[in-house]
Design a protein around this motif. Structure first.
Motif, PDB file in Angstrom:
ATOM      1  N   UNK A  43      55.310  47.518  32.877  1.00 14.81           N
ATOM      2  CA  UNK A  43      54.196  47.481  33.871  1.00 14.81           C
ATOM      3  C   UNK A  43      54.909  46.384  35.021  1.00 14.81           C
ATOM      4  N   UNK A  44      54.235  46.628  36.448  1.00 17.14           N
ATOM      5  CA  UNK A  44      54.916  45.623  37.257  1.00 17.14           C
ATOM      6  C   UNK A  44      53.920  45.647  38.665  1.00 17.14           C
ATOM      7  N   UNK A  45      53.919  44.385  39.158  1.00 22.69           N
ATOM      8  CA  UNK A  45      53.084  44.396  40.524  1.00 22.69           C
ATOM      9  C   UNK A  45      54.236  43.737  41.484  1.00 22.69           C
ATOM     10  N   UNK A  46      54.239  44.031  42.595  1.00 24.88           N
ATOM     11  CA  UNK A  46      55.021  43.668  43.938  1.00 24.88           C
ATOM     12  C   UNK A  46      54.282  43.209  45.179  1.00 24.88           C
ATOM     13  N   UNK A  47      54.148  41.789  45.252  1.00 24.30           N
ATOM     14  CA  UNK A  47      53.437  41.515  46.710  1.00 24.30           C
ATOM     15  C   UNK A  47      54.329  42.175  47.789  1.00 24.30           C
ATOM     16  N   UNK A  48      53.490  42.515  48.784  1.00 27.63           N
ATOM     17  CA  UNK A  48      54.079  43.279  50.042  1.00 27.63           C
ATOM     18  C   UNK A  48      53.944  42.162  51.103  1.00 27.63           C
ATOM     19  N   UNK A  49      54.938  41.469  51.541  1.00 24.82           N
ATOM     20  CA  UNK A  49      54.883  40.374  52.544  1.00 24.82           C
ATOM     21  C   UNK A  49      54.685  41.156  53.883  1.00 24.82           C
ATOM     22  N   UNK A  50      55.034  42.295  54.049  1.00 28.68           N
ATOM     23  CA  UNK A  50      54.962  43.135  55.361  1.00 28.68           C
ATOM     24  C   UNK A  50      53.303  43.381  55.484  1.00 28.68           C
ATOM     25  N   UNK A  51      52.707  43.132  54.765  1.00 25.85           N
ATOM     26  CA  UNK A  51      51.074  43.421  54.938  1.00 25.85           C
ATOM     27  C   UNK A  51      50.465  42.067  54.780  1.00 25.85           C
ATOM     28  N   UNK A  52      49.998  41.578  55.914  1.00 26.34           N
ATOM     29  CA  UNK A  52      49.101  40.239  55.666  1.00 26.34           C
ATOM     30  C   UNK A  52      49.866  39.271  55.014  1.00 26.34           C
ATOM     31  N   UNK A  53      51.330  39.193  55.013  1.00 26.53           N
ATOM     32  CA  UNK A  53      51.844  38.153  54.154  1.00 26.53           C
ATOM     33  C   UNK A  53      52.086  38.259  53.041  1.00 26.53           C
ATOM     34  N   UNK A  54      51.492  39.298  52.524  1.00 26.43           N
ATOM     35  CA  UNK A  54      51.381  39.468  51.005  1.00 26.43           C
ATOM     36  C   UNK A  54      50.242  38.411  50.379  1.00 26.43           C
ATOM     37  N   UNK A  55      49.392  38.194  51.328  1.00 23.98           N
ATOM     38  CA  UNK A  55      48.249  37.294  50.921  1.00 23.98           C
ATOM     39  C   UNK A  55      47.334  37.673  49.652  1.00 23.98           C
ATOM     40  N   UNK A  56      46.829  36.861  48.906  1.00 20.34           N
ATOM     41  CA  UNK A  56      45.848  37.357  48.080  1.00 20.34           C
ATOM     42  C   UNK A  56      44.535  37.418  48.315  1.00 20.34           C
ATOM     43  N   UNK A  57      43.715  38.463  48.035  1.00 19.25           N
ATOM     44  CA  UNK A  57      42.476  38.622  48.256  1.00 19.25           C
ATOM     45  C   UNK A  57      41.892  38.943  46.977  1.00 19.25           C
ATOM     46  N   UNK A  58      40.479  39.475  47.049  1.00 17.76           N
ATOM     47  CA  UNK A  58      39.720  39.665  45.784  1.00 17.76           C
ATOM     48  C   UNK A  58      40.481  41.203  45.048  1.00 17.76           C
ATOM     49  N   UNK A  59      40.454  42.058  46.161  1.00 20.89           N
ATOM     50  CA  UNK A  59      40.924  43.195  45.570  1.00 20.89           C
ATOM     51  C   UNK A  59      42.516  43.276  45.320  1.00 20.89           C
ATOM     52  N   UNK A  60      43.225  42.345  46.026  1.00 18.14           N
ATOM     53  CA  UNK A  60      44.761  42.163  45.600  1.00 18.14           C
ATOM     54  C   UNK A  60      44.693  41.418  44.223  1.00 18.14           C
ATOM     55  N   UNK A  61      43.897  40.440  43.992  1.00 19.42           N
ATOM     56  CA  UNK A  61      44.104  39.957  42.718  1.00 19.42           C
ATOM     57  C   UNK A  61      43.405  40.858  41.729  1.00 19.42           C
ATOM     58  N   UNK A  62      42.603  41.717  41.713  1.00 20.24           N
ATOM     59  CA  UNK A  62      42.039  42.537  40.708  1.00 20.24           C
ATOM     60  C   UNK A  62      43.012  43.600  40.337  1.00 20.24           C
ATOM     61  N   UNK A  63      44.032  44.139  41.453  1.00 21.05           N
ATOM     62  CA  UNK A  63      44.994  45.088  41.014  1.00 21.05           C
ATOM     63  C   UNK A  63      45.908  44.300  40.207  1.00 21.05           C
ATOM     64  N   UNK A  64      46.357  43.113  40.519  1.00 23.28           N
ATOM     65  CA  UNK A  64      47.469  42.345  39.730  1.00 23.28           C
ATOM     66  C   UNK A  64      46.883  42.032  38.401  1.00 23.28           C
ATOM     67  N   UNK A  65      45.538  41.509  38.159  1.00 24.74           N
ATOM     68  CA  UNK A  65      45.064  41.231  36.959  1.00 24.74           C
ATOM     69  C   UNK A  65      44.793  42.450  36.014  1.00 24.74           C
ATOM     70  N   UNK A  66      44.538  43.620  36.789  1.00 24.96           N
ATOM     71  CA  UNK A  66      44.442  44.896  35.995  1.00 24.96           C
ATOM     72  C   UNK A  66      45.758  45.339  35.523  1.00 24.96           C
ATOM     73  N   UNK A  67      46.906  45.104  36.052  1.00 26.73           N
ATOM     74  CA  UNK A  67      48.231  45.266  35.638  1.00 26.73           C
ATOM     75  C   UNK A  67      48.531  44.454  34.407  1.00 26.73           C
ATOM     76  N   UNK A  68      48.084  43.439  34.721  1.00 20.22           N
ATOM     77  CA  UNK A  68      48.413  42.187  33.138  1.00 20.22           C
ATOM     78  C   UNK A  68      47.461  42.946  32.169  1.00 20.22           C
ATOM     79  N   UNK A  69      46.429  43.201  32.312  1.00 21.30           N
ATOM     80  CA  UNK A  69      45.627  43.650  31.306  1.00 21.30           C
ATOM     81  C   UNK A  69      45.900  44.889  30.721  1.00 21.30           C
ATOM     82  N   UNK A  70      46.377  45.894  31.701  1.00 25.61           N
ATOM     83  CA  UNK A  70      46.852  47.194  31.206  1.00 25.61           C
ATOM     84  C   UNK A  70      48.157  46.984  30.175  1.00 25.61           C
ATOM     85  N   UNK A  71      49.074  45.874  30.630  1.00 25.43           N
ATOM     86  CA  UNK A  71      50.233  45.777  29.953  1.00 25.43           C
ATOM     87  C   UNK A  71      49.745  45.132  28.522  1.00 25.43           C
ATOM     88  N   UNK A  72      48.862  44.340  28.602  1.00 28.38           N
ATOM     89  CA  UNK A  72      48.339  43.867  27.316  1.00 28.38           C
ATOM     90  C   UNK A  72      47.851  44.728  26.331  1.00 28.38           C
TER      91      UNK A  72
END
Length: 534
Positions: free
Chosen positions: A90-119
């Motif tokens: 599984x993988x996640x990749x920050x997109x710096x071209x979109x708002x500098x890849x900054x972390x929001x609630x939705x962004x964090x949820x996507x990343x966390x869900x990838x970690x959970x799915x991998x687990x």
């Protein structure tokens, strides 16, 4: 065009718009800094046509600020799964071209869900970090615009991205590739991974940015000074692999994955090798001199005994260089190597070497990777500075001892040179859980350095002598002749199982590993977990 085909056409058009990320201007700027885009990085990481993206259509939660009017594709991060060298990841990749890849609630949820799915799937994940940190608008948006969504985690707050790596730790391998900035909130989660890669010149990691530090403390510092990749590789030891380019970091990550098991209940993969198990290397007769007076590079020995068709994947190469850690192949099977390096400070042990070795030993034990210790060290370089440092030499040295004692994977020691006193404990002994120990004819292994023993036993006699140096040499010669005849002394006292021809080292290790293949953990009293010295 039928109704369904039109819907498909609309779908593909909208998808193509999202694939444009932050737009041509931002993509060009990313390329001008010699960085790949988030999507290009994933293309490099995964086997061709194997990556399946998920949660592409996620949009940021409304905050009440003007940022709500902007198009923010994928909420600044791409997530999905695929194959790396035909192994699931599984993988996640920050997109710096979109708002500098900054972390929001939705962004964090996507990343966390990838970690959970991998687990949940019990397979590794790779995080590719290139982020300006937390998106401030998301922190301070009006509550009315921040509804909690029903579901597993809900949305709102970023604490979940810190909890997930802790749950994954010791269960699945976690890898972080830091290819861009990584400040404050965006820095904590990646550093909780098992392996951290950074790229020179473009990646920076610190609790606060230089701008914030200047605001708070008035201190003028550069990004390199407080969080540069080279600083973390050499000084803090946070970096396992230092890369020159995005491509190098990703290719190294692909190589590392070939050594790792999918999870803590599986054995590492076995790779077909053209190397011969019983191969003998005459070069091994030339590396270590019988008198041990000339330092040598332990890397030479490692290269002679491991599978020739696989690279030795060294970790933390630039940190605490008097000890070497990394993964190698023996007859196609993954083995962790912990080795002193006499070419660097004579292979002396220190606070940093103990920290470096202890964590690696514990990782190997957690993931069923056998360990080979190659030993040649005079012991610790005890000094007032190290003893009184904030880390504490004795407290840190105990970490390595503890890690070896609690490990249950097969462990083999090969003594190539000196090892006395507390140095033996830090590199493991048979009574500490080492399964098999071998010595080269050049090895000098004893419970105490003979020179120090002479000073203790004959202290009064030497100090009162008119020629103390001559008497010291005489007593040392007598001790070595009558009591400590290297290398047989260690074998006589059952510190080693055999003295071997250096040319047979590879064959002996492979035979021993095969013999220990079915080794099981000895049952212990119930406990939630051990408490390693801190």
């Amino acid at each position: 065009m039928s109704g369904i085909l039109k819907k498909i056409s609309d779908l593909e058009y909208k998808r193509s718009r999202l694939f444009e990320a932050g737009g041509k201007k931002q993509v060009d700027r990313q390329h001008q800094t010699r960085k790949l885009t988030a999507r290009e990085r994933l293309e490099e990481l995964f086997d061709e046509s194997s990556f399946q993206e998920i949660n592409l259509w996620v949009r940021p939660i409304k905050t009440g600020f003007d940022i709500d009017k902007k198009e923010i594709p994928g909420d600044g991060v791409i997530t999905g799964f695929g194959k790396v060298n035909n192994r699931p990841v599984y993988s996640y990749s920050h997109d710096f071209t979109v708002m500098g890849g900054t972390m929001s609630s939705g962004h964090d949820h996507k990343v966390t869900r990838i970690m959970e799915m991998a687990l949940e799937a019990r397979i590794p994940y790779v995080g590719i970090i290139d982020s300006g940190g937390v998106r401030i608008h998301d922190l301070f948006g009006r509550p009315a615009f921040r509804p909690m969504l029903a579901g597993r985690l809900g949305i709102g707050g970023s604490s979940c991205i810190y909890g997930a790596p802790a749950l994954c730790s010791g269960v699945i391998p976690q890898i972080s590739l830091l290819l861009g900035p990584c400040y404050a909130g965006s820095a904590y989660s990646p550093t909780m991974a098992d392996f951290t890669f950074m790229r020179k010149g473009t990646s920076f990691m610190s609790v606060a940015s230089p701008e914030l530090l200047k605001t708070v403390t008035s201190a003028d510092v550069t990004r390199d000074e407080i969080g540069g990749a080279e600083m973390h590789a050499i000084v803090t030891g946070t970096v396992d692999y230092l890369a020159e380019t995005d491509e190098e970091a990703i290719e190294a990550c692909r190589a590392l994955i070939t050594y790792l098991p999918l999870n803590n209940e599986e054995a590492p993969p076995v790779i077909d090798t053209d190397d011969v198990p019983n191969r003998r290397e005459n070069r091994l007769l030339e590396i270590v001199l019988p008198d041990l007076l000339k330092p040598y590079n332990m890397h030479e020995i490692i290269q002679c005994i491991i599978d020739k068709d696989r690279q030795f994947f060294e970790l933390q190469k630039l940190f605490a260089k008097s000890i070497i850690i990394g993964f190698a192949g023996f007859n196609g099977k993954t083995v962790g190597i912990v080795a002193n390096n006499p070419a660097e400070d004579k292979g002396t042990l220190s606070i940093d070497t103990c920290d470096k070795a202890a964590r690696f030993i514990r990782w190997c034990d957690a993931f069923n990777v056998p360990i080979v210790f190659l030993v040649d060290t005079p012991g610790f370089s005890s000094s007032i500075e190290e003893e009184k440092s904030g880390d504490g030499l004795i407290r840190t040295a105990a970490k390595t001892v503890f890690a070896i004692c609690e490990a249950s994977v097969p462990m083999i020691t090969v003594y190539t040179g000196k090892c006395f006193g507390t140095g033996r404990l830090a590199m493991g002994t048979l009574r500490m859980g080492i399964d098999m120990a071998y010595a080269w004819p050049t090895a000098q292994v004893a419970r105490m350095d003979p020179s120090q023993a002479v000073e203790s036993i004959y202290h009064t006699e030497i100090n009162s002598s008119k020629d103390s140096e001559a008497l010291r040499k005489k007593r040392l010669s007598e001790l070595l002749t009558n009591y400590i005849n290297h290398p047989y002394h260690a074998a006589e006292l059952q510190m080693v199982h055999d003295i071997i021809d250096p040319r047979d080292t590879r064959a002996v290790i492979i035979r021993t590993l095969e013999h220990l293949r079915m080794k099981k953990r000895v049952p212990t009293l119930y406990k939630k977990h051990n408490l390693i010295p801190q």
